[in-house]
Design a protein around this motif. Structure first.
Motif, PDB file in Angstrom:
ATOM      1  N   VAL A  51       1.142  -1.002  -0.614  1.00  0.00           N
ATOM      2  CA  VAL A  51      -0.162   0.111   0.046  1.00  0.00           C
ATOM      3  C   VAL A  51       0.868   1.086   0.312  1.00  0.00           C
ATOM      4  CG1 VAL A  51      -1.624   1.236   1.506  1.00  0.00           C
ATOM      5  CG2 VAL A  51      -1.475  -1.234   0.592  1.00  0.00           C
ATOM      6  N   SER A  52       1.910   1.150   0.868  1.00  0.00           N
ATOM      7  CA  SER A  52       2.777   2.204   0.971  1.00  0.00           C
ATOM      8  C   SER A  52       4.171   1.843   1.753  1.00  0.00           C
ATOM      9  CB  SER A  52       2.045   3.536   1.181  1.00  0.00           C
ATOM     10  OG  SER A  52       2.529   4.492   2.331  1.00  0.00           O
ATOM     11  N   VAL A  53       5.230   3.178   1.513  1.00  0.00           N
ATOM     12  CA  VAL A  53       6.423   2.031   2.218  1.00  0.00           C
ATOM     13  C   VAL A  53       5.905   2.258   3.656  1.00  0.00           C
ATOM     14  CG1 VAL A  53       7.028   5.020   2.232  1.00  0.00           C
ATOM     15  CG2 VAL A  53       8.949   2.359   2.760  1.00  0.00           C
ATOM     16  N   TRP A  54       5.165   3.754   4.215  1.00  0.00           N
ATOM     17  CA  TRP A  54       4.687   4.335   5.098  1.00  0.00           C
ATOM     18  C   TRP A  54       3.800   2.721   6.221  1.00  0.00           C
ATOM     19  CZ3 TRP A  54       8.702   7.041   5.943  1.00  0.00           C
ATOM     20  CH2 TRP A  54       9.176   7.793   5.027  1.00  0.00           C
ATOM     21  N   HIS A 162       2.852   4.629  19.900  1.00  0.00           N
ATOM     22  CA  HIS A 162       3.671   5.757  18.739  1.00  0.00           C
ATOM     23  C   HIS A 162       3.220   6.977  19.015  1.00  0.00           C
ATOM     24  CE1 HIS A 162       6.020   2.743  16.973  1.00  0.00           C
ATOM     25  NE2 HIS A 162       5.898   3.505  15.985  1.00  0.00           N
ATOM     26  N   CYS A 163       1.652   7.041  19.040  1.00  0.00           N
ATOM     27  CA  CYS A 163       1.164   8.130  19.135  1.00  0.00           C
ATOM     28  C   CYS A 163       1.649   9.477  20.543  1.00  0.00           C
ATOM     29  CB  CYS A 163      -0.489   8.968  18.743  1.00  0.00           C
ATOM     30  SG  CYS A 163      -1.329   7.870  17.304  1.00  0.00           S
ATOM     31  N   PHE A 164       1.253   8.196  21.605  1.00  0.00           N
ATOM     32  CA  PHE A 164       1.370   8.563  23.152  1.00  0.00           C
ATOM     33  C   PHE A 164       3.083   9.441  22.870  1.00  0.00           C
ATOM     34  CE2 PHE A 164       4.284   7.476  26.052  1.00  0.00           C
ATOM     35  CZ  PHE A 164       3.710   8.065  27.060  1.00  0.00           C
ATOM     36  N   LEU A 165       4.032   8.779  22.430  1.00  0.00           N
ATOM     37  CA  LEU A 165       5.690   9.102  22.610  1.00  0.00           C
ATOM     38  C   LEU A 165       5.513  10.410  21.622  1.00  0.00           C
ATOM     39  CD1 LEU A 165       8.318   8.132  23.426  1.00  0.00           C
ATOM     40  CD2 LEU A 165       8.241   6.807  21.630  1.00  0.00           C
ATOM     41  N   LEU A 166       5.612  10.237  20.849  1.00  0.00           N
ATOM     42  CA  LEU A 166       5.130  11.296  18.982  1.00  0.00           C
ATOM     43  C   LEU A 166       5.364  12.278  20.027  1.00  0.00           C
ATOM     44  CD1 LEU A 166       5.010   8.913  15.773  1.00  0.00           C
ATOM     45  CD2 LEU A 166       6.581  10.061  17.152  1.00  0.00           C
ATOM     46  N   LEU A 207      13.065  18.011  14.240  1.00  0.00           N
ATOM     47  CA  LEU A 207      12.741  16.697  15.016  1.00  0.00           C
ATOM     48  C   LEU A 207      11.057  16.498  15.198  1.00  0.00           C
ATOM     49  CD1 LEU A 207      13.818  14.431  15.252  1.00  0.00           C
ATOM     50  CD2 LEU A 207      14.250  14.860  17.706  1.00  0.00           C
ATOM     51  N   VAL A 208      10.175  17.461  15.578  1.00  0.00           N
ATOM     52  CA  VAL A 208       8.824  18.164  15.648  1.00  0.00           C
ATOM     53  C   VAL A 208       7.683  17.416  14.456  1.00  0.00           C
ATOM     54  CG1 VAL A 208       6.920  19.326  16.385  1.00  0.00           C
ATOM     55  CG2 VAL A 208       9.195  19.168  17.553  1.00  0.00           C
ATOM     56  N   CYS A 209       8.777  18.238  13.260  1.00  0.00           N
ATOM     57  CA  CYS A 209       8.274  17.932  11.587  1.00  0.00           C
ATOM     58  C   CYS A 209       7.450  16.297  11.902  1.00  0.00           C
ATOM     59  CB  CYS A 209       8.889  18.503  10.958  1.00  0.00           C
ATOM     60  SG  CYS A 209       9.125  20.475  10.908  1.00  0.00           S
ATOM     61  N   VAL A 210       9.571  15.652  11.371  1.00  0.00           N
ATOM     62  CA  VAL A 210       9.238  14.048  11.505  1.00  0.00           C
ATOM     63  C   VAL A 210       7.600  13.658  12.841  1.00  0.00           C
ATOM     64  CG1 VAL A 210      10.245  12.204  12.200  1.00  0.00           C
ATOM     65  CG2 VAL A 210      11.213  14.337  10.412  1.00  0.00           C
ATOM     66  N   TRP A 211       8.293  13.997  13.699  1.00  0.00           N
ATOM     67  CA  TRP A 211       6.892  13.470  14.898  1.00  0.00           C
ATOM     68  C   TRP A 211       5.660  14.120  14.123  1.00  0.00           C
ATOM     69  CZ3 TRP A 211      10.833  11.153  15.410  1.00  0.00           C
ATOM     70  CH2 TRP A 211      11.560  11.325  17.195  1.00  0.00           C
ATOM     71  N   GLY A 212       5.019  14.564  13.825  1.00  0.00           N
ATOM     72  CA  GLY A 212       3.784  14.881  13.180  1.00  0.00           C
ATOM     73  C   GLY A 212       3.661  14.471  11.650  1.00  0.00           C
ATOM     74  N   PHE A 213       4.639  13.909  10.739  1.00  0.00           N
ATOM     75  CA  PHE A 213       4.649  13.452   9.862  1.00  0.00           C
ATOM     76  C   PHE A 213       3.953  11.975  10.368  1.00  0.00           C
ATOM     77  CE2 PHE A 213       6.580  10.477   6.347  1.00  0.00           C
ATOM     78  CZ  PHE A 213       6.102  10.992   5.426  1.00  0.00           C
ATOM     79  N   LEU A 214       5.207  11.580  11.075  1.00  0.00           N
ATOM     80  CA  LEU A 214       5.496   9.744  11.829  1.00  0.00           C
ATOM     81  C   LEU A 214       3.210   9.545  12.190  1.00  0.00           C
ATOM     82  CD1 LEU A 214       8.203   8.984  12.666  1.00  0.00           C
ATOM     83  CD2 LEU A 214       6.704   7.962  10.743  1.00  0.00           C
ATOM     84  N   LEU A 215       2.868  11.508  12.404  1.00  0.00           N
ATOM     85  CA  LEU A 215       1.947  10.444  13.460  1.00  0.00           C
ATOM     86  C   LEU A 215       0.459  10.025  12.290  1.00  0.00           C
ATOM     87  CD1 LEU A 215       1.719  13.399  16.216  1.00  0.00           C
ATOM     88  CD2 LEU A 215       0.699  10.896  16.583  1.00  0.00           C
TER      89      LEU A 215
END
Length: 252
Positions: A51-54, A162-166, A207-215
């Motif tokens: 579906v996606s790499v993500w 993940h949502c908690f930690l990010l 890093l905050v931008c990466v956390w938002g992307f992963l969220l």
């Protein structure tokens, strides 16, 4: 550095919380097929291939950043703490350190250890979850032990770790790295010190931008909607009382 009580402490993090929660909600809304709640590994197995790499929990950002989110957060906090110690009173530095210790204990209790299994695993088991080995229930009370044995962690309300930690990491970075380093220094800085402060601020923002992307992709491809939302609530639960109560929060 301005005294903690005079700084608009919650404003930056509160403003940051809006796009972070928007990423969570957009991920939920755009999920290819919202399934019943599953653990992260169960949902990864159930996801359609390619579906996606993500959608693969072994994607590079997850493997090297999300799994070590608190280590990255701690490294940036340590750098910011060292870079600004001379420009603030000893009492203020002590409060920064105390807040970091409390934030770390919250992370440990939630996902690592709480007099045995962590709190998130205890809640999972309490809501009917279990570890299955070859479709047979196995007596493992923690997700890490279950995974190590090759089992599948499924069946209960599996709060999105993940949502908690990010969210926990992003809000802590905003309060303890971005806010202090954005405050004007009490004395002129050397060129090298200014460059260091700028580099740490840029790294924290990235890093905050990466956390938002992963969220977004965590909410899109993993867990059920209720688990994503409860994980997000857990991620905000430390920040809200510590920084937002009264005129600056507890220990401000």
């Amino acid at each position: 550095m301005l005294p903690s009580r005079t700084r608009p402490r919650p404003r930056l993090a509160a403003a940051l919380l809006v796009p972070l929660l928007a990423a969570v909600l957009l991920g939920i809304a755009s999920s290819p097929a919202r399934r019943p709640p599953l653990s992260s590994e169960a949902s990864a197995l159930a996801a359609p291939p390619l579906v996606s790499v993500w959608a693969n929990r072994r994607n590079p950002l997850n493997s090297y950043f999300a799994k070590f989110a608190w280590a990255w957060t701690s490294a940036l906090f340590a750098a910011a703490f060292a870079a600004s110690t001379r420009s603030r009173p000893a009492a203020a530095s002590a409060l920064h350190a105390v807040r970091y210790v409390l934030a770390t204990l919250y992370w440990l209790a939630a996902v690592r250890w709480f007099f045995g299994p962590p709190l998130l695993d205890r809640l999972f088991v309490a809501t009917g979850g279990e570890c299955s080995l070859a479709s047979t229930p196995a007596p493992f009370a923690s997700q890490s032990a279950c995974r190590s044995a090759g089992g599948l962690w499924a069946g209960g309300h599996d709060i999105s770790g993940h949502c908690f930690l990010l969210l926990h990491s992003a809000l802590f970075l905003a309060e303890e790295v971005l806010v202090p380093l954005r405050a004007p220094p009490t004395a002129p800085l050397s060129r090298s010190a200014a460059i260091v402060r700028y580099a740490i601020t840029a790294a924290a923002a990235a890093l905050v931008c990466v956390w938002g992307f992963l969220l977004f992709f965590t909410a899109k491809y993993f867990h059920g909607a209720s688990e994503v939302l409860s994980g997000s609530l857990a991620g905000v639960a430390f920040w809200a009382p510590l920084y937002c109560l009264g005129s600056g929060g507890i220990l401000a």
